[in-house]
Design a protein around this motif. Sequence first.
Motif, PDB file in Angstrom:
ATOM      1  N   SER A  81       1.516   6.736  -6.933  1.00  0.00           N
ATOM      2  CA  SER A  81       0.385   7.581  -7.327  1.00  0.00           C
ATOM      3  C   SER A  81       0.758   9.057  -7.350  1.00  0.00           C
ATOM      4  O   SER A  81       0.124   9.851  -8.053  1.00  0.00           O
ATOM      5  CB  SER A  81      -0.801   7.356  -6.374  1.00  0.00           C
ATOM      6  OG  SER A  81      -0.527   7.871  -5.086  1.00  0.00           O
ATOM      7  N   ARG A  82       1.789   9.435  -6.601  1.00  0.00           N
ATOM      8  CA  ARG A  82       2.223  10.830  -6.615  1.00  0.00           C
ATOM      9  C   ARG A  82       2.741  11.228  -7.995  1.00  0.00           C
ATOM     10  O   ARG A  82       2.494  12.341  -8.461  1.00  0.00           O
ATOM     11  CB  ARG A  82       3.313  11.058  -5.565  1.00  0.00           C
ATOM     12  CG  ARG A  82       2.846  10.824  -4.141  1.00  0.00           C
ATOM     13  CD  ARG A  82       4.007  10.722  -3.183  1.00  0.00           C
ATOM     14  NE  ARG A  82       4.738  11.979  -3.079  1.00  0.00           N
ATOM     15  CZ  ARG A  82       5.921  12.090  -2.481  1.00  0.00           C
ATOM     16  NH1 ARG A  82       6.507  11.019  -1.956  1.00  0.00           N
ATOM     17  NH2 ARG A  82       6.522  13.260  -2.404  1.00  0.00           N
ATOM     18  N   GLU A  97       0.827  -1.207   0.000  1.00  0.00           N
ATOM     19  CA  GLU A  97       0.000   0.000   0.000  1.00  0.00           C
ATOM     20  C   GLU A  97       0.861   1.256   0.000  1.00  0.00           C
ATOM     21  O   GLU A  97       0.535   2.247  -0.663  1.00  0.00           O
ATOM     22  CB  GLU A  97      -0.919  -0.016   1.223  1.00  0.00           C
ATOM     23  CG  GLU A  97      -2.013  -1.069   1.148  1.00  0.00           C
ATOM     24  CD  GLU A  97      -2.764  -1.216   2.454  1.00  0.00           C
ATOM     25  OE1 GLU A  97      -2.516  -0.397   3.369  1.00  0.00           O
ATOM     26  OE2 GLU A  97      -3.592  -2.142   2.568  1.00  0.00           O
ATOM     27  N   ARG A  98       1.959   1.229   0.737  1.00  0.00           N
ATOM     28  CA  ARG A  98       2.868   2.372   0.759  1.00  0.00           C
ATOM     29  C   ARG A  98       3.492   2.587  -0.611  1.00  0.00           C
ATOM     30  O   ARG A  98       3.634   3.711  -1.080  1.00  0.00           O
ATOM     31  CB  ARG A  98       3.930   2.155   1.827  1.00  0.00           C
ATOM     32  CG  ARG A  98       5.124   3.096   1.765  1.00  0.00           C
ATOM     33  CD  ARG A  98       4.724   4.541   1.717  1.00  0.00           C
ATOM     34  NE  ARG A  98       3.910   4.936   2.856  1.00  0.00           N
ATOM     35  CZ  ARG A  98       3.402   6.150   2.996  1.00  0.00           C
ATOM     36  NH1 ARG A  98       3.596   7.057   2.059  1.00  0.00           N
ATOM     37  NH2 ARG A  98       2.681   6.458   4.042  1.00  0.00           N
ATOM     38  N   ALA A 119       0.953   4.166  -2.903  1.00  0.00           N
ATOM     39  CA  ALA A 119       0.791   5.583  -2.576  1.00  0.00           C
ATOM     40  C   ALA A 119       1.933   6.412  -3.135  1.00  0.00           C
ATOM     41  O   ALA A 119       1.724   7.531  -3.623  1.00  0.00           O
ATOM     42  CB  ALA A 119       0.692   5.757  -1.061  1.00  0.00           C
ATOM     43  N   SER A 120       3.146   5.870  -3.078  1.00  0.00           N
ATOM     44  CA  SER A 120       4.304   6.591  -3.608  1.00  0.00           C
ATOM     45  C   SER A 120       4.199   6.762  -5.118  1.00  0.00           C
ATOM     46  O   SER A 120       4.426   7.844  -5.654  1.00  0.00           O
ATOM     47  CB  SER A 120       5.598   5.848  -3.250  1.00  0.00           C
ATOM     48  OG  SER A 120       5.784   5.804  -1.860  1.00  0.00           O
TER      49      SER A 120
END
Length: 251
Positions: free
Chosen positions: A134-135, A127-128, A131-132
């Motif tokens: 997606s930036r 998940e981390r 998220a990274s």
Amino acid sequence: MARPVKSARTAQSSQRRKVRRDLAAAALELFATKGYEATTVDEIAATAGVARRTFFRHFRSKEEAIFPDHDDTLERVEAVLLDAPPQENPIDTVCRGIKEVMRMYAASPSLSVARYRLTREVPALREREIASVSRYERLFTRYLLNRYDEHSHLGDEPLLAEVAASAVVTAHNHVLRRWLRRDGQGDVEAALDHAFTIVRRAFGDLPAGAGQRAGAPRAVTDGEVLVTVARTDAPLPEVMRAIERALDQRG
């Protein structure tokens, strides 16, 4: 007179990167040997030879610690977009930008492979990672939206910008995963260039306009939106062939 200040800042930045990478290496080692759940922040800090408070100056959580370079890489990607030649196609600019991400992974193949294997096993790390990544996608979407002609697609510019940005990121991730599964072997940049060639066939002619820099190439379209369907686990070439078939049918 300003040179010593700049030199000091460079040294501080270099030290910051070193500490972050030391913490990341410690976290990865402990996650692999003790397990993610059993590893504490105190243990990560001690293994890296720093205090607990130092850990939290660099990372907010232990899962964030194994991705130490995304912040710096994001800055390099932003610089590529800001410094792009005025005449460059926006899709080409985005493709060049995401190459900075690939170079980050390729700079340490063994570390990247170990991290990839670990993230497959630990949902919190996966998940981390998502998220990274997606930036970058949000950054590319904003950039493309700013470059597209605001009157060319009758209000669908946000959709087209997001879809095109997603295609570039998907191509990158597809190539990256294949490379990591091969233990970091092979010419990953050449494979990435091939994937980008496929992406450009579908999105390279989207018109830039109101938000573009002067001199950027323009294209005229009839304002249609292309919709196609493919399996989420389909290989990238299959996805792109589906898009190409839809384009042929439209014509």
